[in-house]
Design a protein around this motif. Structure first.
Motif, PDB file in Angstrom:
ATOM      1  N   MET A   1       0.710  -1.343   0.164  1.00 37.46           N
ATOM      2  CA  MET A   1      -0.044   0.080  -0.163  1.00 37.46           C
ATOM      3  C   MET A   1       0.811   1.156  -0.039  1.00 37.46           C
ATOM      4  O   MET A   1       0.683   2.040   0.723  1.00 37.46           O
ATOM      5  N   GLY A   2       1.851   1.338  -0.906  1.00 40.10           N
ATOM      6  CA  GLY A   2       2.755   2.542  -0.904  1.00 40.10           C
ATOM      7  C   GLY A   2       3.467   2.544   0.378  1.00 40.10           C
ATOM      8  O   GLY A   2       3.987   3.725   0.397  1.00 40.10           O
ATOM      9  N   GLY A   3       3.912   1.719   0.965  1.00 37.14           N
ATOM     10  CA  GLY A   3       4.591   1.915   2.245  1.00 37.14           C
ATOM     11  C   GLY A   3       4.066   2.894   3.195  1.00 37.14           C
ATOM     12  O   GLY A   3       4.565   3.447   4.080  1.00 37.14           O
ATOM     13  N   SER A   4       2.489   2.967   3.341  1.00 36.49           N
ATOM     14  CA  SER A   4       1.857   4.053   4.105  1.00 36.49           C
ATOM     15  C   SER A   4       1.744   3.661   5.413  1.00 36.49           C
ATOM     16  O   SER A   4       1.722   2.376   5.987  1.00 36.49           O
ATOM     17  N   MET A   5       1.931   4.676   6.141  1.00 38.50           N
ATOM     18  CA  MET A   5       1.827   4.698   7.828  1.00 38.50           C
ATOM     19  C   MET A   5       0.527   4.589   8.348  1.00 38.50           C
ATOM     20  O   MET A   5       0.053   5.657   8.242  1.00 38.50           O
ATOM     21  N   GLY A   6      -0.062   3.655   8.788  1.00 39.19           N
ATOM     22  CA  GLY A   6      -1.009   3.513   9.583  1.00 39.19           C
ATOM     23  C   GLY A   6      -0.749   3.030  11.138  1.00 39.19           C
ATOM     24  O   GLY A   6       0.500   3.028  11.585  1.00 39.19           O
ATOM     25  N   SER A   7      -1.770   2.575  11.814  1.00 39.33           N
ATOM     26  CA  SER A   7      -1.639   2.563  13.170  1.00 39.33           C
ATOM     27  C   SER A   7      -0.633   1.211  13.396  1.00 39.33           C
ATOM     28  O   SER A   7       0.161   1.378  14.509  1.00 39.33           O
ATOM     29  N   VAL A   8      -0.593   0.311  12.546  1.00 34.91           N
ATOM     30  CA  VAL A   8       0.318  -0.812  12.749  1.00 34.91           C
ATOM     31  C   VAL A   8       1.933  -0.431  12.578  1.00 34.91           C
ATOM     32  O   VAL A   8       2.593  -0.870  13.341  1.00 34.91           O
ATOM     33  N   VAL A   9       2.053   0.309  11.435  1.00 33.11           N
ATOM     34  CA  VAL A   9       3.435   1.024  11.236  1.00 33.11           C
ATOM     35  C   VAL A   9       3.698   1.641  12.435  1.00 33.11           C
ATOM     36  O   VAL A   9       4.979   1.218  12.881  1.00 33.11           O
ATOM     37  N   GLY A  10       3.146   2.601  13.053  1.00 34.32           N
ATOM     38  CA  GLY A  10       3.503   3.357  14.051  1.00 34.32           C
ATOM     39  C   GLY A  10       3.658   2.498  15.233  1.00 34.32           C
ATOM     40  O   GLY A  10       4.642   2.673  16.091  1.00 34.32           O
TER      41      GLY A  10
ATOM     42  N   GLU B   1      -7.075   5.174   7.218  1.00 35.14           N
ATOM     43  CA  GLU B   1      -7.173   5.282   8.787  1.00 35.14           C
ATOM     44  C   GLU B   1      -7.235   6.511   9.176  1.00 35.14           C
ATOM     45  O   GLU B   1      -7.227   6.881  10.462  1.00 35.14           O
ATOM     46  N   GLY B   2      -7.624   7.432   8.311  1.00 36.15           N
ATOM     47  CA  GLY B   2      -7.905   8.789   8.636  1.00 36.15           C
ATOM     48  C   GLY B   2      -6.895   9.409   9.745  1.00 36.15           C
ATOM     49  O   GLY B   2      -5.682   9.291   9.632  1.00 36.15           O
ATOM     50  N   ILE B   3      -7.366  10.133  10.842  1.00 32.37           N
ATOM     51  CA  ILE B   3      -6.634  11.052  11.479  1.00 32.37           C
ATOM     52  C   ILE B   3      -5.629   9.912  12.337  1.00 32.37           C
ATOM     53  O   ILE B   3      -4.586  10.480  13.043  1.00 32.37           O
ATOM     54  N   ILE B   4      -6.135   8.771  12.603  1.00 31.28           N
ATOM     55  CA  ILE B   4      -5.365   7.700  13.582  1.00 31.28           C
ATOM     56  C   ILE B   4      -3.742   7.826  12.803  1.00 31.28           C
ATOM     57  O   ILE B   4      -2.776   7.595  13.270  1.00 31.28           O
TER      58      ILE B   4
END
Ligand SMILES: [Zn+2]
Length: 260
Positions: A110-119, A149-152
């Protein structure tokens, strides 16, 4: 018939096997092409030394988000495509015999996108580095925050930066390695807060990409906007290192830090 690889930069045709054995770097012009997280890990660490952390933490579609596809479906597709469970893998490993905490992002997820799990995996990794007194190394590659994941997802910027700060307060070093491309929320958080920032040649490292900036300010940009060579001249990064030399460079830097 020998399978050929044609370089998009220098147009030279090489045997694909030579290209792959050169870690996806053009043997003629040195253009660095994409590697997935497992391929990067294999180049960097001592064989068989990786022990993964945070594997029990996986993405959850808490907003029930759907654009052209449901978020849950996108995650499933990304897992099947990349053989990793999220856009970063994290764990402990050895580099030329020295133990480190290491995170590797994969742009293919997913383009290396940072969501809650990456964080959260970056948090677990940095806490582990503090507890075990290990240097932290993160290979960054990301298009930015995970919009599903919006603002999260945006909150992960503050979270990861505060984790890195705690690591620094503990006296352990942190090195980030910029892979092409690293933009958005990752460039604006933990990719930029390292003690040493290394970049691969011609890797893009900026907040907004050149196309977006050009559309916004309605001006022509330098042809090397956001690229490693320009970032080095402007002091945004500390060094440019060829992929095939990164393991030894990291090893030397870590030894210097640990002796200090
Ligand atoms: Zn080439």
């Amino acid at each position: 018939m020998v399978d050929k690889f044609k370089c998009e930069k220098c147009s030279t045709e090489s045997d694909r096997i030579d290209f792959i054995s050169n870690n996806n770097v053009c043997p003629v012009c040195n253009k660095h092409y994409y590697l997935d997280a497992w391929q990067k890990l294999k180049i960097i660490i001592d064989e068989g030394s990786f022990s993964e952390l945070g594997t029990d933490i996986n993405s959850y579609d808490f907003l029930g988000f759907t654009d052209t596809k449901a978020y849950g479906h996108r995650i499933k597709e990304a897992r099947e495509k990349t053989y990793i469970s999220e856009a970063v893998i994290a764990g402990s490993a050895k580099i030329n015999g020295t133990c480190v905490a290491i995170g590797i992002m994969d742009f293919g997820f997913m383009g290396g996108s940072m969501g809650s799990v990456v964080g959260e995996r970056i948090r677990i990794l940095s806490e582990y580095a503090i507890k075990e007194r290990l240097p932290l190394i993160i290979f960054c590659s990301s298009g930015g925050a995970r919009m599903q994941e919006g603002i999260i997802s945006l909150m992960q910027m503050a979270k990861t930066v505060s984790c890195i700060r705690r690591l620094k307060e503990s006296g352990m070093p942190y090195i980030s390695v910029i892979n092409n491309p690293t933009t958005g929320g990752v460039s604006a958080s933990f990719a930029s807060t390292a003690d040493i920032i290394i970049a691969e040649p011609e890797s893009l490292f900026c907040f907004a990409g050149p196309r977006v900036v050009k559309q916004t300010i309605k001006k022509e940009l330098p042809s090397d906007f956001g690229l490693a060579e320009r970032n080095l001249r402007n002091g945004q990064i500390d060094m440019i290192v060829n992929r095939n030399e990164i393991k030894d460079r990291l090893s030397r830097l870590i030894k210097i830090f640990l002796k200090a």
